[in-house]
Design a protein around this motif. Structure first.
Motif, mmCIF file in Angstrom:
data_model
loop_
_atom_site.group_PDB
_atom_site.id
_atom_site.type_symbol
_atom_site.label_atom_id
_atom_site.label_comp_id
_atom_site.label_asym_id
_atom_site.label_seq_id
_atom_site.Cartn_x
_atom_site.Cartn_y
_atom_site.Cartn_z
ATOM 1 N N VAL A 169 0.842 -1.209 0.000
ATOM 2 C CA VAL A 169 0.000 0.000 0.000
ATOM 3 C C VAL A 169 0.877 1.261 0.000
ATOM 4 O O VAL A 169 1.587 1.529 0.984
ATOM 5 N N PRO A 170 0.840 2.029 -1.071
ATOM 6 C CA PRO A 170 1.604 3.285 -1.088
ATOM 7 C C PRO A 170 1.190 4.201 0.060
ATOM 8 O O PRO A 170 0.026 4.216 0.468
ATOM 9 N N LYS A 171 2.162 4.963 0.524
ATOM 10 C CA LYS A 171 1.933 5.779 1.718
ATOM 11 C C LYS A 171 0.791 6.768 1.509
ATOM 12 O O LYS A 171 -0.043 6.976 2.398
ATOM 13 N N ASP A 172 0.722 7.381 0.336
ATOM 14 C CA ASP A 172 -0.340 8.371 0.128
ATOM 15 C C ASP A 172 -1.714 7.719 0.040
ATOM 16 O O ASP A 172 -2.726 8.347 0.349
ATOM 17 N N VAL A 173 -1.753 6.447 -0.343
ATOM 18 C CA VAL A 173 -3.035 5.723 -0.353
ATOM 19 C C VAL A 173 -3.498 5.457 1.076
ATOM 20 O O VAL A 173 -4.688 5.499 1.384
ATOM 21 N N GLN A 174 -2.535 5.229 1.972
ATOM 22 C CA GLN A 174 -2.896 5.048 3.390
ATOM 23 C C GLN A 174 -3.459 6.342 3.989
ATOM 24 O O GLN A 174 -4.331 6.316 4.844
ATOM 25 N N PHE A 175 -2.943 7.467 3.495
ATOM 26 C CA PHE A 175 -3.397 8.768 3.991
ATOM 27 C C PHE A 175 -4.733 9.199 3.394
ATOM 28 O O PHE A 175 -5.484 9.959 4.010
ATOM 29 N N ALA A 176 -5.012 8.730 2.191
ATOM 30 C CA ALA A 176 -6.125 9.296 1.413
ATOM 31 C C ALA A 176 -7.484 8.999 2.043
ATOM 32 O O ALA A 176 -7.654 8.020 2.766
ATOM 33 N N ALA A 177 -8.430 9.852 1.748
ATOM 34 C CA ALA A 177 -9.804 9.636 2.214
ATOM 35 C C ALA A 177 -10.465 8.568 1.354
ATOM 36 O O ALA A 177 -10.235 8.488 0.142
ATOM 37 N N VAL A 178 -11.254 7.721 2.001
ATOM 38 C CA VAL A 178 -11.978 6.685 1.250
ATOM 39 C C VAL A 178 -13.426 6.655 1.716
ATOM 40 O O VAL A 178 -13.761 7.130 2.790
ATOM 41 N N SER A 179 -14.273 6.081 0.899
ATOM 42 C CA SER A 179 -15.669 5.863 1.283
ATOM 43 C C SER A 179 -16.060 4.484 0.779
ATOM 44 O O SER A 179 -15.295 3.849 0.065
ATOM 45 N N GLY A 180 -17.233 4.027 1.168
ATOM 46 C CA GLY A 180 -17.775 2.761 0.634
ATOM 47 C C GLY A 180 -16.828 1.595 0.840
ATOM 48 O O GLY A 180 -15.701 1.749 1.276
ATOM 49 N N ASN A 181 -17.272 0.402 0.557
ATOM 50 C CA ASN A 181 -16.307 -0.690 0.587
ATOM 51 C C ASN A 181 -16.330 -1.549 -0.670
ATOM 52 O O ASN A 181 -15.303 -1.898 -1.174
ATOM 53 N N GLY A 182 -17.484 -1.874 -1.209
ATOM 54 C CA GLY A 182 -17.534 -2.606 -2.473
ATOM 55 C C GLY A 182 -16.845 -3.944 -2.433
ATOM 56 O O GLY A 182 -16.148 -4.336 -3.363
ATOM 57 N N TYR A 183 -16.987 -4.654 -1.310
ATOM 58 C CA TYR A 183 -16.327 -5.959 -1.150
ATOM 59 C C TYR A 183 -16.818 -6.942 -2.205
ATOM 60 O O TYR A 183 -18.002 -7.154 -2.370
ATOM 61 N N ARG A 184 -15.873 -7.492 -2.897
ATOM 62 C CA ARG A 184 -16.233 -8.456 -3.944
ATOM 63 C C ARG A 184 -16.104 -9.875 -3.413
ATOM 64 O O ARG A 184 -15.155 -10.204 -2.715
ATOM 65 N N GLN A 185 -17.040 -10.693 -3.804
ATOM 66 C CA GLN A 185 -16.986 -12.087 -3.376
ATOM 67 C C GLN A 185 -15.928 -12.843 -4.175
ATOM 68 O O GLN A 185 -15.639 -12.486 -5.309
ATOM 69 N N LEU A 186 -15.410 -13.861 -3.561
ATOM 70 C CA LEU A 186 -14.473 -14.723 -4.272
ATOM 71 C C LEU A 186 -15.208 -15.661 -5.217
ATOM 72 O O LEU A 186 -16.424 -15.592 -5.356
ATOM 73 N N ARG A 187 -14.450 -16.526 -5.801
ATOM 74 C CA ARG A 187 -15.070 -17.506 -6.704
ATOM 75 C C ARG A 187 -16.032 -18.411 -5.955
ATOM 76 O O ARG A 187 -16.015 -18.480 -4.734
ATOM 77 N N GLU A 188 -16.785 -19.150 -6.728
ATOM 78 C CA GLU A 188 -17.764 -20.050 -6.111
ATOM 79 C C GLU A 188 -17.062 -21.170 -5.341
ATOM 80 O O GLU A 188 -15.896 -21.449 -5.558
ATOM 81 N N ALA A 189 -17.836 -21.816 -4.483
ATOM 82 C CA ALA A 189 -17.309 -22.952 -3.728
ATOM 83 C C ALA A 189 -16.927 -24.072 -4.705
ATOM 84 O O ALA A 189 -17.485 -24.163 -5.787
ATOM 85 N N PRO A 190 -15.953 -24.886 -4.311
ATOM 86 C CA PRO A 190 -15.548 -25.968 -5.224
ATOM 87 C C PRO A 190 -16.687 -26.950 -5.461
ATOM 88 O O PRO A 190 -17.564 -27.114 -4.606
ATOM 89 N N PRO A 191 -16.704 -27.587 -6.627
ATOM 90 C CA PRO A 191 -17.781 -28.534 -6.924
ATOM 91 C C PRO A 191 -17.691 -29.767 -6.034
ATOM 92 O O PRO A 191 -16.642 -30.053 -5.459
ATOM 93 N N PRO A 192 -18.809 -30.504 -5.886
ATOM 94 C CA PRO A 192 -18.762 -31.716 -5.060
ATOM 95 C C PRO A 192 -17.827 -32.764 -5.661
ATOM 96 O O PRO A 192 -17.530 -32.735 -6.854
ATOM 97 N N ILE A 193 -17.383 -33.680 -4.816
ATOM 98 C CA ILE A 193 -16.452 -34.716 -5.278
ATOM 99 C C ILE A 193 -17.230 -35.720 -6.124
ATOM 100 O O ILE A 193 -18.289 -36.195 -5.698
ATOM 101 N N PRO A 194 -16.737 -36.054 -7.301
ATOM 102 C CA PRO A 194 -17.460 -37.025 -8.133
ATOM 103 C C PRO A 194 -17.538 -38.391 -7.436
ATOM 104 O O PRO A 194 -16.527 -38.913 -6.964
ATOM 105 N N ALA A 195 -18.744 -38.943 -7.392
ATOM 106 C CA ALA A 195 -18.949 -40.234 -6.725
ATOM 107 C C ALA A 195 -18.090 -41.348 -7.328
ATOM 108 O O ALA A 195 -17.588 -42.208 -6.590
ATOM 109 N N PRO A 196 -17.895 -41.397 -8.665
ATOM 110 C CA PRO A 196 -17.065 -42.489 -9.216
ATOM 111 C C PRO A 196 -15.659 -42.522 -8.637
ATOM 112 O O PRO A 196 -15.103 -43.606 -8.430
#
Lengths: 564, 125
Positions: A169-196
């Motif tokens: 994190v650049p120093k000026d980014v640590q200083f800067a004003a921010v708003s909102g968060n906009g948290y993005r979700q990660l990828r989907e959960a892994p698929p189930p294990i194939p029964a075979p």
């Protein structure tokens, strides 16, 4: 800015505050770090948040301490450093965590955006230099991205195969004003294990006559100790634990046959050689286990369970590959089993082969040396201990001869083999488990690599006990020089401080223990006293670790004590 | 027998750095690497000197990178060559074998070969 409607002063949130909020939202309790110019805004904000910061004495120790904390708790460890040398000092710790799949988030300050790329004071391209040793890395160039990036870093660190993530994190980014968060979700959960795949694995197990389970770190990471035990007990299958798998299956269980590999039990290596089925769970067929992969387990079919798909066939081609979390996969296999394999004769055969080793170990417990020291620690703690080991001969003695009976009670640097890991990692373990006994076992080489952390330990009043297995050599390298370089001990004799005096200089306590001293009594004394204690055991300088399979060789080339 | 992977990246230069570092770090037998794009997405086609099964394992490894939206083994490759002949610039396209043959059979002053890349809509992704 003033909110005129309510007369309340309104202060926009800064990037640093957003970082602290993200840490709190992730449930972080401890940070391990060291401040500096480019991370000062973050440290300024930190004061106002209920986050506990541990001031280490070197950034490498911050990464190892966070690593120890993560290994002990299963949570994400957090370390912090400034730009330039602060960031580069983290690299060994990140690589250690990467090799052993430990979830970490490393936060580094960076010079301001306007100065980047201009060889500014304490500027390094830490995102670039950590590419091969992190699961992912971020350079946050927009203040609005800080909070979501921090959250995403944690999600990446703990998801799938865990690993370290760097947020620069650049120093000026640590200083800067921010708003909102906009948290993005990660990828989907892994698929189930194939029964075979589960079905095929179950059929292989049912038909096996000489099966072995090879249990690795993935069992601990996924909390699959119970499922592992159920599979082993239901089928009567012997279990061998890798270096990082140690303690995921109790050492005093009759089905535990010990550690395989370069310094593993000879009987285990011979057993793998004769096995007709390896059930590899959460392990990656490290070269320290396989030796020459062409000659490894020549008679065995292989069921390989690992959460990382790229591990399938990387070293050993599996007969059945199951890409899944170990807990889910073992549960699935158990559900598909219709009967147990007939392997009683196999267990008896292994017991016969193990008997001489067990006799030798019992004899060694009666002599002054590492085996007796391990036993003394076990007796003094009643096995209720987290043992953190460094890298070298002592690591192998602790792996082979300490009897671990509690899950996740053995913590060590396996993949990278980082000397200097144990002392700072133990700080993280001790903070994570304040009610538990924490012992470090280290060599006289490795302990000196991060010895400055005695100051941190004193400041925090951590109740850590250290056993230095002191032979006056970089012992493992010396052993290799003895075997493979005609005893030319090039730069392996090493001196160290008087640890009693050194400990006293830090306001701590230490004792020197030599042959003839009462090992059990001094270990018990250390265990019973409150606070840090270092015990300096002066052992036979040329004691070796046996057996040994030379690098890249097979079980046929194994050197046993009687051959040496 | 070479195998080819198509990798789709998001994340700009750092993503590309991470990809090339991973190719090198894991000692993948890279014979060729071509960059292309579709909008903001970077498409990388990597030709590897290995069997299909090994290539699939490498694809699984690369697909685990956070910047990689998709990665897979591709069967159909396309190549474009920008050719200068008789003072004019022309484009020749087709399979890598076809382009190779065309260049050998025709007199050209200079050629810039763009590819091979995964054929749009027929790759693994």
């Amino acid at each position: 800015m003033e909110n005129t409607a309510f007369g309340i002063e309104y202060r926009p949130r800064t990037g640093s505050e957003a970082m602290c909020e993200a840490l709190l939202d992730e449930g972080v309790e401890f940070l391990f770090g060291y401040p500096g110019g480019a991370i000062m805004p973050f440290y300024d904000a930190l004061v106002d948040y209920p986050l506990k910061h541990v001031l280490v004495r070197h950034e490498q120790a911050a990464a190892h301490a966070a690593d120890g904390y993560a290994r002990a708790t299963g949570k994400v460890g957090v370390c912090v450093a400034t730009s330039g040398p602060g960031a580069t000092n983290l690299v060994t710790g990140l690589a250690t965590a990467y090799m052993d799949s430990v979830p970490l988030v490393a936060i580094t300050g960076q010079v301001g955006r306007a100065a980047m790329g201009k060889d500014a004071f304490q500027e390094t391209n830490v995102t670039g230099m950590t590419l091969p040793v992190t699961k992912h890395s971020f350079l946050v160039e927009e203040p609005e991205e800080l909070y979501p990036t921090m959250r995403r870093a944690f999600a990446i660190a703990r998801s799938g195969r865990p690993g370290p993530v760097l947020v620069d994190v650049p120093k000026d980014v640590q200083f800067a004003a921010v708003s909102g968060n906009g948290y993005r979700q990660l990828r989907e959960a892994p698929p189930p294990i194939p029964a075979p795949a589960l079905e095929a694995a179950a059929r292989l197990i049912e038909r096996a006559r000489r099966p072995i389970i090879l249990a690795g770190h993935g069992v601990t990471l996924s909390g699959a100790e119970l499922e592992l035990r159920m599979l082993a007990e239901r089928c009567g299958i012997p279990v061998s634990t890798t270096l990082l798998g140690i303690s995921c299956f109790p050492d005093d269980h009759p089905l535990n046959i010990g550690m395989p590999g370069m310094h593993g039990a000879a009987s285990v290596n011979r057993a793998i050689d004769r096995s007709d089925l390896l059930i590899a769970v959460g392990m990656r067929f490290d070269d320290r286990i396989t030796g020459n992969p062409e000659k490894f387990a020549p008679n065995a079919k292989v069921i390989h369970i690992d959460v990382d798909p790229s591990e399938m066939g990387k070293v050993v081609r599996p007969t059945v590959g199951i890409v899944a979390d170990a807990k889910l996969a073992l549960g699935g296999v158990l559900n598909h089993l219709r009967k147990s394999p007939e392997c009683g004769a196999w267990r008896e055969e292994l017991a016969v082969d193990q008997a001489p080793e067990r006799r030798k170990e019992a004899e060694a417990r009666g002599r002054f040396g590492p085996v007796r020291i391990m036993e003394a620690i076990r007796e003094a703690t009643g096995g209720e201990v987290r043992l953190v080991t460094d890298v070298g001969q002592h690591q192998m003695w602790a792996a082979r001869h300490f009897r671990y009976t509690r899950p996740n009670s053995h913590i060590t640097s396996g993949g990278l083999g980082t000397m200097g890991f144990a002392l700072p990692a133990a700080m993280g373990v001790a903070l994570a488990c304040p009610e538990e006994s924490v012992w470090v076992v280290a060599g006289d080489g490795g302990i000196q690599m991060n010895i400055q952390e005695l100051a941190t330990i004193r400041d925090l009043g951590l109740n850590i006990k250290v056993a230095v297995i002191n032979n006056g050599y970089l012992g493992m390298v010396r052993q290799w020089q003895q075997f493979f370089h005609n005893r030319r001990y090039s730069e392996t004799p090493i001196t160290g401080p008087d640890y009693e005096t050194l400990a006293a200089a830090y306001g701590l306590t230490g004792r020197t223990v030599r042959e003839g001293d009462d090992v059990e009594r001094v270990v018990r004394w250390a265990e019973e006293r409150e606070g840090f204690t270092i015990l300096d055991f002066h052992i036979d300088p040329e004691q070796n670790v046996y057996p040994m399979i030379p690098s890249g060789m097979s079980v046929a080339e194994m050197i046993e004590e009687d051959d040496a | 027998m070479p195998s080819a992977l198509e990798i789709r990246l998001c994340g700009g230069l750092l993503a590309l750095n991470r990809l090339s570092m991973t190719l090198q770090n894991k000692r993948m037998p890279v014979e060729g690497l071509t960059l292309a794009r579709n909008g903001a997405e970077v498409r990388v086609t990597v030709v590897l000197d290995c069997e299909g099964e090994t290539a699939r394992r490498y694809a699984a490894l690369l697909s685990g990178l956070e910047d990689v939206s998709e990665a897979g083994v591709v069967a159909d490759l396309e190549e474009v060559a920008l050719v200068r002949a008789d003072g004019r610039c022309e484009a020749v396209s087709g399979s890598p074998e076809y382009v190779e043959r065309w260049l050998a059979e025709n007199e050209v002053e200079d050629a810039v070969r763009l590819g091979p890349v995964a054929r749009p809509g027929k790759g693994a992704c």
